[in-house]
Scaffold this active site. Structure first.
Site, PDB file in Angstrom:
ATOM      1  N   GLU A  79      15.988  -0.085  23.357  1.00 21.46           N
ATOM      2  CA  GLU A  79      17.299  -0.312  23.979  1.00 21.46           C
ATOM      3  C   GLU A  79      18.381   0.592  23.385  1.00 21.46           C
ATOM      4  O   GLU A  79      18.400   0.848  22.182  1.00 21.46           O
ATOM      5  CB  GLU A  79      17.696  -1.782  23.788  1.00 21.46           C
ATOM      6  CG  GLU A  79      19.029  -2.157  24.408  1.00 21.46           C
ATOM      7  CD  GLU A  79      19.430  -3.601  24.123  1.00 21.46           C
ATOM      8  OE1 GLU A  79      20.315  -4.108  24.838  1.00 21.46           O
ATOM      9  OE2 GLU A  79      18.877  -4.212  23.183  1.00 21.46           O
ATOM     10  N   LYS A  91      21.165  -4.190  32.699  1.00 19.51           N
ATOM     11  CA  LYS A  91      20.925  -5.464  32.020  1.00 19.51           C
ATOM     12  C   LYS A  91      21.787  -6.561  32.644  1.00 19.51           C
ATOM     13  O   LYS A  91      23.004  -6.413  32.779  1.00 19.51           O
ATOM     14  CB  LYS A  91      21.248  -5.308  30.529  1.00 19.51           C
ATOM     15  CG  LYS A  91      20.875  -6.482  29.637  1.00 19.51           C
ATOM     16  CD  LYS A  91      21.162  -6.119  28.182  1.00 19.51           C
ATOM     17  CE  LYS A  91      20.762  -7.213  27.217  1.00 19.51           C
ATOM     18  NZ  LYS A  91      21.071  -6.817  25.808  1.00 19.51           N
ATOM     19  N   CYS A 126      15.838  -6.710  25.931  1.00 17.59           N
ATOM     20  CA  CYS A 126      16.167  -7.433  24.705  1.00 17.59           C
ATOM     21  C   CYS A 126      16.432  -8.929  24.923  1.00 17.59           C
ATOM     22  O   CYS A 126      15.510  -9.702  25.170  1.00 17.59           O
ATOM     23  CB  CYS A 126      17.350  -6.738  24.031  1.00 17.59           C
ATOM     24  SG  CYS A 126      17.537  -7.116  22.266  1.00 17.59           S
TER      25      CYS A 126
END
Length: 224
Positions: A42, A111, A145
């Site tokens: 990430e 995200k 994540c």
């Protein structure tokens, strides 16, 4: 499918160094292991995350796409290019890109679940869709994540036919047991393969914990 996960240690806000380091690591992985897919973690371009995003975020992913599209085509390898801090006209996004062997962008994903305890939601805008794509004939998905804590994301992709889930992360060393447990759970409950790529080194004051892994549907794994 053979997968190489690169536990990159990036420098906070050092874009030039991070791009050069990421490209060199991809080349080294392909040279050493001849994988079908190389995975980055990430926000490898900036770290998670510098104070002045405007000075170091990619612009519409232009540099990421130019560098890694060419690299994927040159090396004849699929690249799950982690995620990058990305600036568009309406704000900043934590954006993942995936390139196939021909260098085509086969997935672009913002995200959706931002990590509020660190204030990510105050710096980035959330995405609005899940991420599914195909690599070498295999149905794949991707989450970033913190999103591994939300089982409905992986479940939705599994129900749509996803066989392999990529997880790209900058997960702290202090909570690495959570990451290991959640990664194994997502693989087992959805009966899918999972490829986890977490960074190492310091991200500001937070030290990331590595422990990247390839996990099968029975939860068997090898953490690095």
């Amino acid at each position: 499918m053979k997968i190489s996960c690169i536990q990159m240690d990036m420098q906070l806000g050092a874009v030039e160094e991070n791009f050069a380091h990421a490209a060199a690591l991809v080349r080294a992985a392909v040279d050493a292991d001849q994988p079908d897919v190389v995975v980055l973690p990430e926000t490898w371009n900036t770290g998670f995350f510098p104070q002045d995003l405007a000075s170091c975020a990619d612009r519409d992913g232009e540099r990421t796409k130019a560098v890694f599209s060419a690299l994927a085509k040159e090396l004849n390898v699929n690249i799950v290019c982690g995620s990058v801090a990305n600036q568009r006209a309406d704000g900043f996004y934590n954006t993942a890109y995936v390139f196939d062997r021909a260098g085509a962008v086969v997935a672009e994903y913002d995200k959706t679940h931002l990590f509020t305890p660190s204030g990510e939601n105050g710096r980035f805008r959330p995405g609005a869709h899940t991420c599914r794509f195909t690599l070498d004939g295999i149905s794949c998905g991707l989450i970033i994540c913190y999103e591994i804590r939300f089982p409905e994301l992986a479940r939705a992709m599994a129900l749509a036919g996803t066989e392999l889930l990529f997880v790209v992360a900058q997960w702290p060393e202090s909570r690495i047991m959570h990451l290991e447990t959640l990664a194994r759970a997502r693989a087992i409950e959805n009966q899918m393969f999972l490829a986890l790529c977490n960074s190492v080194g310091a991200a500001g004051e937070t030290r990331c914990g590595g422990h990247s892994a390839i996990i099968d549907p029975m939860g068997e794994q090898r953490f690095i």
